[in-house]
Design an enzyme around this catalytic site. Structure first.
Site, PDB file in Angstrom:
ATOM      1  N   LEU A  62      10.904  42.927 -20.648  1.00 58.25           N
ATOM      2  CA  LEU A  62      11.961  43.912 -20.896  1.00 58.25           C
ATOM      3  C   LEU A  62      11.840  45.114 -19.962  1.00 58.25           C
ATOM      4  O   LEU A  62      10.794  45.325 -19.351  1.00 58.25           O
ATOM      5  CB  LEU A  62      11.892  44.373 -22.361  1.00 58.25           C
ATOM      6  N   LYS A 168      -1.830  48.334 -13.441  1.00 60.53           N
ATOM      7  CA  LYS A 168      -0.557  48.161 -12.727  1.00 60.53           C
ATOM      8  C   LYS A 168      -0.013  49.518 -12.267  1.00 60.53           C
ATOM      9  O   LYS A 168       0.476  49.669 -11.139  1.00 60.53           O
ATOM     10  CB  LYS A 168       0.423  47.445 -13.669  1.00 60.53           C
ATOM     11  N   LYS A 243      10.483  54.763 -11.917  1.00 58.09           N
ATOM     12  CA  LYS A 243      10.024  54.523 -13.302  1.00 58.09           C
ATOM     13  C   LYS A 243       8.492  54.409 -13.327  1.00 58.09           C
ATOM     14  O   LYS A 243       7.831  55.025 -14.164  1.00 58.09           O
ATOM     15  CB  LYS A 243      10.655  53.225 -13.825  1.00 58.09           C
TER      16      LYS A 243
HETATM   17  P1  NAD Z   1      16.174  43.474 -15.745  1.00 55.18           P
HETATM   18  O1  NAD Z   1      16.852  44.730 -16.154  1.00 55.18           O
HETATM   19  O2  NAD Z   1      16.765  42.634 -14.662  1.00 55.18           O
HETATM   20  O3  NAD Z   1      15.959  42.512 -17.023  1.00 55.18           O
HETATM   21  C1  NAD Z   1      15.668  42.939 -18.311  1.00 55.18           C
HETATM   22  C2  NAD Z   1      16.396  42.017 -19.279  1.00 55.18           C
HETATM   23  O4  NAD Z   1      16.022  42.376 -20.605  1.00 55.18           O
HETATM   24  C3  NAD Z   1      17.913  42.125 -19.200  1.00 55.18           C
HETATM   25  O5  NAD Z   1      18.478  40.830 -19.049  1.00 55.18           O
HETATM   26  C4  NAD Z   1      18.292  42.758 -20.536  1.00 55.18           C
HETATM   27  O6  NAD Z   1      19.579  42.349 -20.996  1.00 55.18           O
HETATM   28  C5  NAD Z   1      17.192  42.277 -21.418  1.00 55.18           C
HETATM   29  N1  NAD Z   1      16.969  43.056 -22.647  1.00 55.18           N
HETATM   30  C6  NAD Z   1      16.860  44.394 -22.773  1.00 55.18           C
HETATM   31  N2  NAD Z   1      16.628  44.718 -24.052  1.00 55.18           N
HETATM   32  C7  NAD Z   1      16.564  43.554 -24.755  1.00 55.18           C
HETATM   33  C8  NAD Z   1      16.324  43.227 -26.119  1.00 55.18           C
HETATM   34  N3  NAD Z   1      16.107  44.156 -27.031  1.00 55.18           N
HETATM   35  N4  NAD Z   1      16.341  41.940 -26.480  1.00 55.18           N
HETATM   36  C9  NAD Z   1      16.576  40.959 -25.556  1.00 55.18           C
HETATM   37  N5  NAD Z   1      16.785  41.213 -24.254  1.00 55.18           N
HETATM   38  C10 NAD Z   1      16.786  42.490 -23.851  1.00 55.18           C
HETATM   39  O7  NAD Z   1      14.675  43.906 -15.345  1.00 55.18           O
HETATM   40  P2  NAD Z   1      13.636  43.077 -14.459  1.00 55.18           P
HETATM   41  O8  NAD Z   1      13.812  43.430 -13.020  1.00 55.18           O
HETATM   42  O9  NAD Z   1      13.659  41.654 -14.893  1.00 55.18           O
HETATM   43  O10 NAD Z   1      12.263  43.779 -14.929  1.00 55.18           O
HETATM   44  C11 NAD Z   1      11.664  43.498 -16.175  1.00 55.18           C
HETATM   45  C12 NAD Z   1      10.324  44.204 -16.205  1.00 55.18           C
HETATM   46  O11 NAD Z   1       9.506  43.741 -15.112  1.00 55.18           O
HETATM   47  C13 NAD Z   1      10.421  45.724 -16.046  1.00 55.18           C
HETATM   48  O12 NAD Z   1       9.495  46.323 -16.913  1.00 55.18           O
HETATM   49  C14 NAD Z   1      10.060  45.950 -14.580  1.00 55.18           C
HETATM   50  O13 NAD Z   1       9.487  47.239 -14.354  1.00 55.18           O
HETATM   51  C15 NAD Z   1       9.053  44.844 -14.344  1.00 55.18           C
HETATM   52  N6  NAD Z   1       8.931  44.402 -12.943  1.00 55.18           N
HETATM   53  C16 NAD Z   1      10.035  44.213 -12.185  1.00 55.18           C
HETATM   54  C17 NAD Z   1       9.883  43.805 -10.861  1.00 55.18           C
HETATM   55  C18 NAD Z   1      11.095  43.575  -9.980  1.00 55.18           C
HETATM   56  O14 NAD Z   1      10.932  43.452  -8.758  1.00 55.18           O
HETATM   57  N7  NAD Z   1      12.306  43.497 -10.527  1.00 55.18           N
HETATM   58  C19 NAD Z   1       8.612  43.590 -10.324  1.00 55.18           C
HETATM   59  C20 NAD Z   1       7.496  43.737 -11.149  1.00 55.18           C
HETATM   60  C21 NAD Z   1       7.667  44.157 -12.470  1.00 55.18           C
END
Ligand code: NAD
Length: 296
Positions: A62, A168, A243
């Site tokens: 999330l 991290k 963030k």
């Molecule tokens: P994103 O916003 O693309 O995906 C998050 C998903 O969670 C969305 O589809 C949203 O609809 C869903 N969501 C939110 N609240 C919800 C709930 N209560 N129940 C069900 N679904 C829910 O984000 P992301 O890029 O996939 O990143 C996810 C995590 O990974 C974050 O914490 C981010 O910091 C971390 N991260 C991201 C990257 C990157 O390059 N994108 C790299 C490393 C870590």
């Protein structure tokens, strides 16, 4: 294995796809229905509470700490329905305090929980080459390992609950500082008549050499296949780096430690975001802050 997976965004969807490809049975849920369309072979749940019922492992991915608290701790949340034998793994990048709080609430019910934030971005999520940085008890990590190995190439045990998040946060703060420093040095050289490609080669082989110069050069045209060479599209967004820098500052404050360079990097990225409307660009676009003339 029977796995519940909640949060199928940029990272969660490809991670879930790799689990399906490896032959696992998935029950998925996302509050945005279209997020589940690329996972046709998975069973769709109507809620997170339904996704966790009867599964051996439950994974969440999330955006931020508040989402994780709501998912696990709310009245109808995951902890209200989960069975004691289910292993919980939260892969979101959030504050260590939330990870510790949720894991402690799970432990009170006799349930094992790991924080397992990842490094490697969307490319690593698709290729199954993520790095997992795990906090929690070693036995739980042993249970999780076969699944983490499907989604990742490196798995580190950082320590107790919350330690994965702390490690991290430290790494990403250092990355932000290194990227800003690299952009600054390149801008200095270019302003004084140097070719950024030549300067990059010199610094790579000298004491300023670092990860950004080796594989993620922020100067347009110096390196093929990196965000700087496609107008900073894709990659790791400035919004996400901001963030993570906020998490670093909160983590420092909670422990009474100081992060002067991290705080400066946070301000630089915040300025860049506002002045250059760069929230949705890759974080190496910080080069624009030093050289606005590079912005098309
Ligand atoms: P994103 O916003 O693309 O995906 C998050 C998903 O969670 C969305 O589809 C949203 O609809 C869903 N969501 C939110 N609240 C919800 C709930 N209560 N129940 C069900 N679904 C829910 O984000 P992301 O890029 O996939 O990143 C996810 C995590 O990974 C974050 O914490 C981010 O910091 C971390 N991260 C991201 C990257 C990157 O390059 N994108 C790299 C490393 C870590």
């Amino acid at each position: 294995m029977k796995i519940g997976f909640v949060g199928l965004g940029n990272m969660g969807a490809p991670m879930a796809r790799n689990l399906l490809k490896a032959g696992h049975q998935l029950r998925v849920f996302d509050i945005v229905e279209s997020a589940m369309t690329s996972l046709d072979q998975a069973e769709r749940a109507e809620s997170a509470a339904q996704a966790v019922q009867g599964v051996e492992v439950f994974i969440s991915m999330l955006p931020a700490g508040q989402h994780v608290r709501d998912l696990y701790l709310s009245e109808q949340g995951v902890l209200s329905v989960v069975q004691p034998e289910t292993l919980l793994i939260d892969c979101s990048t959030i504050d260590p305090e939330t990870s510790r709080t949720v894991a402690a609430a799970a432990a009170d019910q006799g349930i094992e929980m790991l924080d397992a934030p990842v490094s490697g971005g969307t490319a690593g999520a698709s290729a199954g080459t993520l790095t997992f940085i795990v906090g929690g008890v070693a036995d739980a990590l042993q249970r999780a390992r076969p699944l983490l190995e499907v989604m990742g190439a490196n798995i580190f045990h950082a320590g107790a609950s919350g330690a994965g998040q702390t490690a991290k946060v430290c790494n990403n703060m250092l990355l932000a500082i290194t990227m800003a420093g690299t952009a600054e040095a390149l801008a200095l050289g270019v302003a004084n008549g140097l070719d950024p490609a030549v300067l990059s080669e010199i610094m790579k082989q000298s004491s300023g050499g670092n990860w950004c110069l080796n594989g993620y050069n922020p100067y347009p045209g110096v390196m093929d296949g990196v965000p700087a060479s496609r107008d900073y599209e894709g990659g790791f967004l400035v919004d996400l780096m901001s963030k993570d820098l906020g998490l670093a500052i909160d983590t420092a404050r909670a422990a009474g430690s100081s992060v002067p360079l991290g705080a400066l990097a946070d301000s630089l990225f915040a300025l860049h975001r506002t002045c250059n409307s760069a929230g949705r660009r890759d974080f190496s676009s910080i080069q624009w802050l030093y050289q606005p003339e590079l912005k098309r």
